[in-house]
Design a protein around this motif. Structure first.
Motif, mmCIF file in Angstrom:
data_model
loop_
_atom_site.group_PDB
_atom_site.id
_atom_site.type_symbol
_atom_site.label_atom_id
_atom_site.label_comp_id
_atom_site.label_asym_id
_atom_site.label_seq_id
_atom_site.Cartn_x
_atom_site.Cartn_y
_atom_site.Cartn_z
ATOM 1 N N ASP A 80 0.871 -1.168 0.000
ATOM 2 C CA ASP A 80 0.000 0.000 0.000
ATOM 3 C C ASP A 80 0.909 1.218 0.000
ATOM 4 O OD1 ASP A 80 -1.640 2.159 0.520
ATOM 5 O OD2 ASP A 80 -2.592 1.297 2.291
ATOM 6 N N VAL A 81 1.000 1.898 -1.137
ATOM 7 C CA VAL A 81 1.982 2.978 -1.279
ATOM 8 C C VAL A 81 1.709 4.153 -0.347
ATOM 9 C CG1 VAL A 81 2.523 2.376 -3.658
ATOM 10 C CG2 VAL A 81 0.743 4.089 -3.193
ATOM 11 N N SER A 82 0.470 4.280 0.124
ATOM 12 C CA SER A 82 0.138 5.403 0.998
ATOM 13 C C SER A 82 0.473 5.137 2.460
ATOM 14 C CB SER A 82 -1.353 5.746 0.882
ATOM 15 O OG SER A 82 -2.160 4.719 1.430
ATOM 16 N N ASP A 83 0.874 3.900 2.757
ATOM 17 C CA ASP A 83 1.163 3.498 4.134
ATOM 18 C C ASP A 83 2.673 3.440 4.360
ATOM 19 O OD1 ASP A 83 0.032 2.158 6.734
ATOM 20 O OD2 ASP A 83 1.684 0.884 6.075
ATOM 21 N N GLU A 84 3.146 4.184 5.335
ATOM 22 C CA GLU A 84 4.587 4.291 5.579
ATOM 23 C C GLU A 84 5.219 2.954 5.930
ATOM 24 O OE1 GLU A 84 7.532 7.445 7.837
ATOM 25 O OE2 GLU A 84 5.605 6.962 8.759
ATOM 26 N N THR A 85 4.550 2.164 6.756
ATOM 27 C CA THR A 85 5.085 0.861 7.147
ATOM 28 C C THR A 85 5.152 -0.087 5.963
ATOM 29 O OG1 THR A 85 4.238 1.115 9.396
ATOM 30 C CG2 THR A 85 4.764 -1.108 8.683
ATOM 31 N N VAL A 99 -2.970 8.286 -2.476
ATOM 32 C CA VAL A 99 -2.254 7.385 -3.383
ATOM 33 C C VAL A 99 -1.359 8.160 -4.349
ATOM 34 C CG1 VAL A 99 -2.513 5.644 -5.197
ATOM 35 C CG2 VAL A 99 -4.043 5.623 -3.217
ATOM 36 N N ASN A 100 -1.901 9.213 -4.968
ATOM 37 C CA ASN A 100 -1.203 9.887 -6.062
ATOM 38 C C ASN A 100 -0.107 10.847 -5.620
ATOM 39 O OD1 ASN A 100 -3.344 8.585 -7.280
ATOM 40 N ND2 ASN A 100 -3.946 10.304 -8.562
ATOM 41 N N VAL A 101 -0.218 11.399 -4.407
ATOM 42 C CA VAL A 101 0.794 12.354 -3.916
ATOM 43 C C VAL A 101 1.550 11.798 -2.715
ATOM 44 C CG1 VAL A 101 1.219 14.707 -3.122
ATOM 45 C CG2 VAL A 101 -0.657 14.263 -4.713
ATOM 46 N N ARG A 102 0.816 11.393 -1.704
ATOM 47 C CA ARG A 102 1.487 10.809 -0.536
ATOM 48 C C ARG A 102 2.260 9.556 -0.939
ATOM 49 N NH1 ARG A 102 -0.203 9.991 5.549
ATOM 50 N NH2 ARG A 102 0.668 7.936 5.986
ATOM 51 N N GLY A 103 1.719 8.756 -1.861
ATOM 52 C CA GLY A 103 2.364 7.518 -2.280
ATOM 53 C C GLY A 103 3.786 7.717 -2.788
ATOM 54 N N PRO A 104 4.000 8.566 -3.805
ATOM 55 C CA PRO A 104 5.372 8.808 -4.269
ATOM 56 C C PRO A 104 6.293 9.364 -3.190
ATOM 57 C CG PRO A 104 3.799 9.572 -5.895
ATOM 58 C CD PRO A 104 3.000 9.198 -4.685
ATOM 59 N N PHE A 105 5.746 10.225 -2.316
ATOM 60 C CA PHE A 105 6.536 10.775 -1.211
ATOM 61 C C PHE A 105 6.973 9.665 -0.253
ATOM 62 C CE2 PHE A 105 5.871 12.266 3.287
ATOM 63 C CZ PHE A 105 7.126 12.839 3.452
ATOM 64 N N VAL A 106 6.022 8.853 0.170
ATOM 65 C CA VAL A 106 6.308 7.788 1.134
ATOM 66 C C VAL A 106 7.266 6.749 0.541
ATOM 67 C CG1 VAL A 106 5.267 5.833 2.351
ATOM 68 C CG2 VAL A 106 4.199 8.083 2.486
#
Length: 252
Positions: A61-66, A114-121
């Motif tokens: 899950d790209v939006s999840d840091e763990t 998903v679209n912004v937090r995902g690439p960052f994380v």
């Protein structure tokens, strides 16, 4: 062939659609591919192994840091390095086109997650390993829509505009570590999801093709050459840039 030989490439959202096309292209060029997706990547994994790739599939899950940290750590355990991250996972084809006043706030938040937090994380998860090896390539997938201000998809267009800014700032922060960060921005691509979205096809196809210098539908394979360019040593002295691939609809 073999431009990516033995390079370790993580592709998010790779279990199907354009992401799967990216994965096949990397495998064909000799890369070790990590299929990172919330969906089951087992079918694609077998295909990649059949091509001779030392591939693995990870539920991510790209939006999840763990989850992103686990993706990077398991990749390191398997391969000992991370050469390329393709931040491809995004919410798009499942969206219903509507005026911005009618966009549900929960849907807005999911798109941004998903679209912004995902690439960052995901970038934050792989960056320590790339820094330690003194090299790496991060390819963020944006869209031609931020250049046009495409109506009816304000949350998506906004998210992909954010990806352009994310790329430029990351390129400045990571350049001293030998890490290049660039953006690939496709036009309207006939992915599986877009083909299945009848409304999107009906409303967007004709005007998009009319706006192109090369007047035809765009298919996933149109993105393979530019992706490999950004992932390989062919673009060694290039960072912070956006490569738009849409048949000349957007020229910037």
């Amino acid at each position: 062939m073999n431009r990516m030989k033995d390079k370790v490439v993580i592709i998010t959202g790779a279990a199907q659609g354009i992401g799967a096309t990216y994965a096949r292209a990397m495998a064909a060029e000799g890369a070790c591919v990590v299929v990172a997706d919330v969906l089951d990547g087992a079918t694609l994994l077998e295909e990649l192994k059949g091509m001779g790739s030392h591939a693995i599939a990870l539920k991510t899950d790209v939006s999840d840091e763990t989850s992103a940290a686990t993706m990077a750590a398991v990749t390191m355990e398997h391969f000992g390095r991370i050469d390329v991250l393709v931040n491809n996972a995004a919410i798009y084809a499942s969206l219903k086109m509507r005026p911005f006043e009618e966009i549900d706030l929960g849907e807005w938040d999911r798109v941004m997650a998903v679209n912004v937090r995902g690439p960052f994380v995901c970038t934050r998860a792989v960056a320590p390993y790339m820094k330690a090896q003194g090299s790496g390539r991060i390819i963020n997938i944006s869209s031609g829509t931020p250049f046009k201000g495409t109506p009816g998809l304000l949350h998506y267009v906004t998210s992909k505009g954010a990806v352009l800014a994310l790329t430029r700032a990351l390129a400045r922060e990571l350049g001293d570590h030998g890490i290049a960060v660039n953006t690939l921005a496709p036009g309207l691509v006939l992915s599986e999801g877009v083909v299945a979205n009848a409304e999107m096809r009906e409303r967007l196809t004709a005007p998009v093709i009319a706006s192109r210098a090369i007047k035809r539908d765009q298919v996933p394979d149109d993105l393979v050459g530019p992706l490999l360019f950004l992932a390989s040593d062919d673009s060694a002295f290039m960072t912070g840039e956006t490569v738009v691939v849409d048949g000349g609809s957007v020229m910037h």
